[in-house]
Design an enzyme around this catalytic site. Sequence first.
Site, PDB file in Angstrom:
ATOM      1  N   GLN A   1      67.006 -61.104  -5.286  1.00  0.00           N
ATOM      2  CA  GLN A   1      65.842 -60.248  -5.059  1.00  0.00           C
ATOM      3  C   GLN A   1      66.226 -58.783  -5.173  1.00  0.00           C
ATOM      4  OE1 GLN A   1      62.380 -60.980  -4.244  1.00  0.00           O
ATOM      5  NE2 GLN A   1      63.244 -62.631  -5.420  1.00  0.00           N
TER       6      GLN A   1
ATOM      7  N   GLU B   1      60.821 -56.506  -1.937  1.00  0.00           N
ATOM      8  CA  GLU B   1      60.436 -55.172  -2.399  1.00  0.00           C
ATOM      9  C   GLU B   1      61.459 -54.091  -2.098  1.00  0.00           C
ATOM     10  OE1 GLU B   1      56.281 -56.220  -0.669  1.00  0.00           O
ATOM     11  OE2 GLU B   1      55.919 -55.238  -2.573  1.00  0.00           O
TER      12      GLU B   1
HETATM   13 MO1  MOS Z   1      53.741 -57.543  -3.851  1.00  0.00          MO
HETATM   14  S1  MOS Z   1      53.455 -55.831  -4.936  1.00  0.00           S
HETATM   15  O1  MOS Z   1      52.700 -57.408  -2.500  1.00  0.00           O
HETATM   16  O2  MOS Z   1      53.467 -58.870  -4.846  1.00  0.00           O
END
Ligand code: MOS
Length: 754
Positions: free
Chosen positions: A644, A711
Site C-alpha cells: 500500500q 492513503e
Molecule cells: Mo479513497 S480516495 O476514499 O478510495
Amino acid sequence: MLNETKVVGLPLSRIDGPLKVSGGAKYAADHGGHGMLHGYAVPATVATGRIVEIETGLAERFPGVIKIYTHENRPKTSEDDDKWKDAVALPGHPFRPLENDRILYDGQPIALVVAESFEAARDAASLVRVRYVAEEPHTDLGREQRRSYVPPQPRKEEFVPPEPRGNPQGAFADAPFKISSEYRLEGEYHNPMELFASTALWEEDGFLTIHDKTQGSQNSHDYVCNVFGLDPEKVTVKNSFVGGAFGSGLRPKHQLFFAVMAALDLKQSVKVEMSRREMFYLTWRPATIQTVSLAADREGRLLSVMHHALQATSRYEDYQENVVNWAGLAYKCDNVRLSYELAELDVSTPGDMRAPGAATGVTALEMAMDELAYEVGIDPVELRLRNFATRDQNQDKQFTSKALDACYREGAARFGWNSRSFTPRSMRDGNDLVGWGMATGIWEATIMPAEAKVRLSAGGKAAVSAAASDIGTGTYTVLGQVAAEVLGVPLDDVTVLIGDSSLPKTGVEGGSWTAASSGSAVQAASGAVRNTLLKHAKSMPNSPFGQASQDEVTLAEGRLVLDRNHQVGVSIGDIMDAAGVSFIEEHGKVAPDQEQAKKFISYTHSAVFVEVKLDEELGVTRVTRVVSAVAGGRVLNPKTARSQILGGVVMGIGMALHEEGMVDHRTGRIMNHNIAEYHMPAHADVEDIEVIFVHEDDDKVSPLGAKGLGEIGIIGVAAAVSNAIFHATGKRIRHFPITIDKILEANEEARRSA
Ligand code: MOS
C-alpha cells in the site's frame, strides 16, 4: 484469550494472488457468455452548450446494432434527485445520463449504442452525428478565481474549516521570520488498470445480477434500485475483484446506469465497458490554487499559520474535500486562519482520489514548512520537531496515538539525513545536482459501521462473508487472517467471500477504513463463534471448562483450550457433536464509538524522505531514493501493508513530476485523454523505495488496534520531491507537476539573475 500473534501480523502473500496472476480472477467485464449484448457510449465533443440534432440513422443500419439510446428516447427513470443520490453523493444535482440536450462537460456521454458485439457497438458509435450549439467554456481555475464561493452546503461537517483562532494576521505582521507563497496543482485523472465496466445479467422473472467495477457493491445496488425503481430483493451487485480504483469507484458511473437501463429495456444481458479515453471524463482530482503563510520566532516556533485553498468543482455539484484543515492540526500554533473556496467550471464533477484533500493540502503546507525552515535557517526535520503537536487544536481533542516523532527519527536514520548539507546546490554526484527533501504526512484514521458473518464447521474449516470490497488493497487476505487468528485455524482453512451486495452490510471501501472496520467486524464475529463453542463445551458431560470465561480460553489447532493449561481442552468436532450441530455461524458488527469521539481523535502519520538527482542541462529529475516511515497502529500484514505504501509513494512521484490533465481552455476539452500523453510513473521512474512501520500502540482507534494504510503513502511525497528539487537547485517550483520545462525555465532565471 492469549494475545500472541499467530496469523495477524505475519507478512503473508495475498490469498487471491494465485487467481489474479493465473487469469482466474474475473473482473466486471469478464462475466457473461453467449447472447450478451454490448453497449458503447458516445462522448460529447464540446464542453458546454446544447445538442441541436443527433442523427443515429447511419449507426442504426450498421450490422449488429440493436438499439441506440439518446436523450430523445431514453427509458423513464426516477425524476427525483434524491433517488439519484448514492451513499457518498455530493451537495447538488447528481449527473443523469441522457437526461436532456444540455452539455455540461467535455466527453459527457450523449448516446449509448447497443449491439451484438463490442466492436459493432464501438464502430457504430463513431457513426452517430451530432450538431451542437456550443457556448463559451470556462475551464481555467486561475481565471475563475474571481467567481469563487464558500460552498453553501458542506459535504461533511469535518471538511468545514474551523473558526480562526488567536490573531493570525497580527502575529504574522509582527513575526521576525515569515513566508507566504502560492502553490498550484493541476488536475489529475484516475487511471486504474481496470477500466470501468458493468455486466448486467438479465435473469428470469426480472432478476438482475450485475458485475460492476465499484468500491461498494451495496452502494451500486441501492443506486440502481432507486433510479430504476427496482425491487431490492431482485437485484444483486458483485465486485469480486477490482483492478484498482483509488476513489474513482466510490460513486456509481454512467456505464452502470447504461448497462442496467438497456438490460431492463431489452430484457437481455448487457455489458458496457469504458474506453481509456472515457476514464478522463469521469471523476478527477480537482486542480487547486493555494496560499500558505507561515511565521515563526527565532527558534522556529510557529507564530502564525494561514492556509487558503481554491478548488475546482463542476456546475452541477459542489465537490468538497479537506484541503486546509490539516494546517491547523499538523503543528502546534495558537494563531491560525483556514479558508476554503470553490469555483465552478464546465467540467465533470471532481471526486475522491487517494488521500483526497490531504494529497494536495498537505503538499502545499509541507512545501511552506520547508520554505520557513530555510527562512529561519534550521534543519527541516528539526523545525517540525520544534512544532510537534500533542493535541488536535482544531477540535481540541487528544490523539489516540501519535508516533510521528518515531517516524522522523527512524526515517531520518535509515535515509542518512544527518549527513545532509543544509545549503542548496551543495551536493553533487558527477554532473548531477543532488537534493534531499522531506515532508510530513497526515491522514485521518477512522472506522465505519461494518458487519461480517463467520461460520466454523465441525471439521475446523472457517468461512468469512461480508459485502466488503478488495480494490487491490489486500482485504481478502487480512479478513482471512483475523478469522484464522481468533479461530486458531490455518489461513488455508479460511475462505473469504466478499464483494457481493447480498452479504452483511458494509459501506464503500474508501477513506483507508476497510481493514480496521471490516477486520474488527470479522474479529467480533469470530469471537462470537468461539463464545458459542465455549457455551456448548460447558454443557458437555464432565466439561473441563467449569466457570471459564471467554477471556480465559483460546482456539488452537482445532481445539478449545484453557489459557492457563493448553493440555486441557476439547476438539471443535467433539463440541459440535455433543451439541448436535455441524457448524456454528455468528454475526459481528462494529461502529465508531461516539462517546470516545468527544475526547479523542485519530490520525495516521508518516515522514517521507526523498533524494533526487537532477541533470541541470536536460532538466531531467530522477527520484533515486525514498524512505517512508509510517505510524499506522497495529500492522495486520506487513507485506500487503508495505505494498500500500509503495503504491502511494509511486502515485506521489506521479503527482510531483508527471500527472497533469491538459485542457485547451478555448474549447474546454481535455487534450491528453490517453496514457501515452497523460504521463504516470513507469518502472523506469521508480527506483529505491523503502518502507518502515514504526511501533505504535493504539487501543482506541479500532477494536483491532489497526489504522488504515491505503492513503497515507501518497501524502507528503510530492512536497518532499519538490523540497528535494529546491535543495538540489536552489529554486522553488510551486506549480505541479514539476516537468522538465519548469526546471529549465528555473535554471534560466537562475542564470540570468546570477
Ligand atoms: Mo479513497 S480516495 O476514499 O478510495
